[in-house]
Design a protein around this motif. Structure first.
Motif, short mmCIF file in Angstrom:
data_model
loop_
_atom_site.label_atom_id
_atom_site.label_comp_id
_atom_site.label_asym_id
_atom_site.label_seq_id
_atom_site.Cartn_x
_atom_site.Cartn_y
_atom_site.Cartn_z
N MET A 193 0.83 -1.20 0.00
CA MET A 193 0.00 0.00 0.00
C MET A 193 0.87 1.26 0.00
N LYS A 194 2.05 1.18 0.57
CA LYS A 194 2.92 2.35 0.61
C LYS A 194 3.35 2.76 -0.79
N PHE A 195 3.64 1.77 -1.65
CA PHE A 195 4.05 2.09 -3.01
C PHE A 195 2.92 2.76 -3.78
N PHE A 196 1.70 2.29 -3.57
CA PHE A 196 0.54 2.87 -4.24
C PHE A 196 0.36 4.32 -3.82
N LYS A 197 0.50 4.60 -2.54
CA LYS A 197 0.39 5.98 -2.06
C LYS A 197 1.50 6.84 -2.65
N PHE A 198 2.71 6.30 -2.72
CA PHE A 198 3.82 7.03 -3.31
C PHE A 198 3.54 7.32 -4.78
N LEU A 199 3.03 6.32 -5.49
CA LEU A 199 2.73 6.50 -6.91
C LEU A 199 1.65 7.56 -7.10
N MET A 200 0.64 7.57 -6.26
CA MET A 200 -0.42 8.57 -6.37
C MET A 200 0.11 9.97 -6.06
N ILE A 201 1.05 10.08 -5.13
CA ILE A 201 1.66 11.38 -4.83
C ILE A 201 2.43 11.88 -6.05
N ILE A 202 3.20 11.00 -6.67
CA ILE A 202 3.97 11.38 -7.85
C ILE A 202 3.03 11.80 -8.98
N VAL A 203 1.98 11.04 -9.21
CA VAL A 203 1.02 11.38 -10.26
C VAL A 203 0.38 12.74 -9.97
N THR A 204 0.03 12.98 -8.73
CA THR A 204 -0.57 14.25 -8.36
C THR A 204 0.39 15.41 -8.57
N LEU A 205 1.65 15.20 -8.26
CA LEU A 205 2.64 16.26 -8.44
C LEU A 205 2.90 16.57 -9.91
N PHE A 206 2.87 15.55 -10.76
CA PHE A 206 3.16 15.75 -12.18
C PHE A 206 1.93 16.07 -13.02
N ALA A 207 0.75 15.94 -12.47
CA ALA A 207 -0.48 16.19 -13.24
C ALA A 207 -0.55 17.60 -13.83
N PRO A 208 -0.16 18.64 -13.11
CA PRO A 208 -0.23 19.98 -13.72
C PRO A 208 0.66 20.13 -14.95
N TYR A 209 1.73 19.38 -15.02
CA TYR A 209 2.64 19.49 -16.16
C TYR A 209 2.03 18.96 -17.45
N THR A 210 0.99 18.17 -17.35
CA THR A 210 0.38 17.62 -18.55
C THR A 210 -0.46 18.64 -19.30
N ILE A 211 -0.79 19.77 -18.66
CA ILE A 211 -1.61 20.76 -19.34
C ILE A 211 -0.79 21.91 -19.92
N PHE A 212 0.49 21.98 -19.62
CA PHE A 212 1.31 23.05 -20.15
C PHE A 212 1.63 22.81 -21.61
N ALA A 213 1.46 23.83 -22.42
CA ALA A 213 1.81 23.73 -23.83
C ALA A 213 3.31 23.95 -23.97
N HIS A 214 3.89 23.29 -24.93
CA HIS A 214 5.31 23.46 -25.20
C HIS A 214 5.54 23.32 -26.69
N PRO A 215 6.60 23.92 -27.21
CA PRO A 215 6.86 23.84 -28.65
C PRO A 215 7.28 22.43 -29.05
N GLY A 216 7.11 22.14 -30.32
CA GLY A 216 7.59 20.86 -30.82
C GLY A 216 6.54 20.01 -31.49
N HIS A 217 5.28 20.31 -31.29
CA HIS A 217 4.24 19.51 -31.93
C HIS A 217 4.25 19.77 -33.43
N GLY A 218 4.55 18.73 -34.20
CA GLY A 218 4.56 18.85 -35.65
C GLY A 218 5.89 19.28 -36.22
#
Length: 66
Positions: A1-26
């Motif tokens: 269960m500790k690993f699952f909680k750790f994984l959820m913390i990491i996902v939560t921390l990195f989630a905002p980065y998935t919405i940032f636009a960055h150059p390079g598409h296309g």
């Protein structure tokens, strides 16, 4: 269960980065799929998704006893 909680913390921390636009598409000679394998933002998300799938698969296998 500790690993699952750790994984959820990491996902939560990195989630905002998935919405940032960055150059390079296309910008890869028309092959946009290569962008997803060469940019760190996409690679980090891919690693998180694959890790989550592996964790859930292992847990399910242990739960069913197979």
């Amino acid at each position: 269960m500790k690993f699952f909680k750790f994984l959820m913390i990491i996902v939560t921390l990195f989630a905002p980065y998935t919405i940032f636009a960055h150059p390079g598409h296309g910008d890869h000679s028309g092959f946009t799929i290569t962008h997803y394998f060469t940019e760190p933002e996409h690679i980090a998300l891919l690693i998180l998704i694959v890790s989550a799938i592996v964790v859930f698969a292992v847990r399910r296998k242990k739960a069913t006893g197979k």
